[in-house]
Design an enzyme around this catalytic site. Structure first.
Site, PDB file in Angstrom:
ATOM      1  CB  SER A  50      35.741  28.143  58.678  1.00 13.40           C
ATOM      2  OG  SER A  50      36.071  26.780  58.868  1.00 13.40           O
ATOM      3  NE  ARG A  51      33.707  22.154  55.786  1.00 13.15           N
ATOM      4  CZ  ARG A  51      34.210  21.002  55.352  1.00 13.15           C
ATOM      5  NH1 ARG A  51      33.386  20.074  54.877  1.00 13.15           N
ATOM      6  NH2 ARG A  51      35.502  20.769  55.391  1.00 13.15           N
ATOM      7  NE  ARG A  67      46.137  41.365  57.072  1.00 11.96           N
ATOM      8  CZ  ARG A  67      46.958  41.300  58.119  1.00 11.96           C
ATOM      9  NH1 ARG A  67      47.703  40.227  58.316  1.00 11.96           N
ATOM     10  NH2 ARG A  67      47.044  42.299  58.961  1.00 11.96           N
ATOM     11  CG  ASP A 105      45.343  19.955  43.132  1.00  8.97           C
ATOM     12  OD1 ASP A 105      46.516  20.241  43.426  1.00  8.97           O
ATOM     13  OD2 ASP A 105      44.365  20.385  43.764  1.00  8.97           O
ATOM     14  CE1 TYR A 132      27.662  29.229  49.985  1.00 13.86           C
ATOM     15  CE2 TYR A 132      28.188  27.212  51.177  1.00 13.86           C
ATOM     16  CZ  TYR A 132      27.484  27.871  50.191  1.00 13.86           C
ATOM     17  OH  TYR A 132      26.595  27.185  49.411  1.00 13.86           O
ATOM     18  CE  LYS A 189      45.581  24.916  41.137  1.00 16.20           C
ATOM     19  NZ  LYS A 189      45.721  23.557  41.690  1.00 16.20           N
TER      20      LYS A 189
END
Length: 324
Positions: A36-37, A24, A178, A58, A97
């Site tokens: 979102s789910r 933004r 991660d 999605y 990633k």
């Protein structure tokens, strides 16, 4: 394409929240949609960030014809599924990633992006950090001579909780993919893809709790990189050349200072640090380009090969976990 590049954000977790805040800040971007789910989560996220179109799936976001670029911020195991679906929907993609958990899955979406002529990039924001960019320029200019050795680590103690994504194999957990992706990517930036990979670490519930990796190169150059969920590793790096060294004394993933042959250099961060990466995506998409020269798809494939070689040596296997 309209004046502003219109983005859709898939997922509403912590990283999506921070990156959307930085999106933004760009004047030529409109964060148009979020999914979102759970629709209430998307609506809450949309209200916080001034997003016009919240979706509870999605697939609905991908079906929105006004979305130009999709930012994928789901858990790792869903990256391949969502990225592939976004490309099939004709959207450009920035995926967090690791872009996938296996070389085969990454090759799949890379081939699809190239076939469709769409922009795709793995979101390793470190590559766009101004100090890391400057470091690359200094190394190429020979300021520290030939790079012979790299030391880089990222780790912190995280109490074991099988439900936490970093401790859960079914969510693509473990320290290497991660956290360790940052020092591995850093070594690739300076030395390229290694000829030799030797890894040692420990497993808990099928994920690596800690890992140390020796990356070897023809002629003797090497990198020692590590990641951990057990120990507070020194989150920095040192680059040793034949004529000097560069120290990154703080978090490798987004440093604000470095010491080059004893002289400190600093930079002021834009937003939370993601702005340079996001600006790069906008620049390349507007130019009709399908890759960033600073984070190419071939580079992502090479990093994935290194991560996989290291993971296999300590017994990490994501076979059957990845969606899509």
């Amino acid at each position: 394409m309209v004046n502003k590049l219109r983005w859709g954000v898939v997922a509403t977790g912590g990283i999506a929240d921070v990156v959307t805040g930085d999106l933004r800040l760009l004047p030529d971007v409109d964060v148009l949609a979020v999914s979102s789910r759970a629709l209430p989560k998307a609506e809450e996220f949309a209200a916080k960030h001034g997003i016009a179109r919240p979706y509870g799936d999605y697939r609905d976001l991908l079906a929105d014809p006004d979305v130009d670029v999709v930012y994928v911020a789901t858990p790792h195991v869903q990256h391949h599924e969502v990225t592939r679906a976004a490309l099939e929907a004709g959207k450009h993609v920035l995926c967090e990633k690791p872009a996938t958990l296996t070389p085969a899955a990454l090759r799949d979406v890379v081939d699809l992006a190239r076939e469709r002529g769409l922009f795709l990039m793995e979101a390793i924001w470190t590559r766009f950090n101004p100090l890391i960019v400057e470091l690359g320029e200094l190394v190429r200019a020979g300021v520290i001579g030939e790079v012979r050795s790299v030391r880089a680590d990222f780790g912190f103690p995280l109490p074991h909780d099988p439900a936490h994504r970093l401790w859960n194999r079914e969510l693509g957990g473990g320290s290497l993919f991660d956290l360790g992706i940052y020092p591995v990517s850093f070594a690739h930036l300076l030395l390229g893809e290694p000829d030799v990979v030797h890894a040692h670490g420990s497993l808990v519930g099928g994920v690596d709790a800690e890992i140390g990796v020796l990356l070897g190169y023809e002629g003797g150059a090497h990198a020692l990189v590590g990641s951990s969920l057990r120990s507070p590793l020194k989150d920095g790096a040192v680059v040793y050349g034949t004529e000097g060294l560069v120290e990154l004394p703080e978090a490798l993933y987004n440093p604000s200072r470095m010491i080059v042959n004893g002289v400190e250099r600093r930079h002021e961060q834009e937003g939370a640090g993601y702005v340079p990466q996001l600006r790069e995506v906008v620049r390349r998409v507007r130019a009709g380009e399908t890759e960033s020269p600073s984070m190419t798809l071939d580079e992502s494939l090479a990093i994935m090969r290194t991560l996989t070689r290291a993971a296999e040596q300590v017994g990490v296997d994501y076979a059957g976990v990845e969606a899509g």
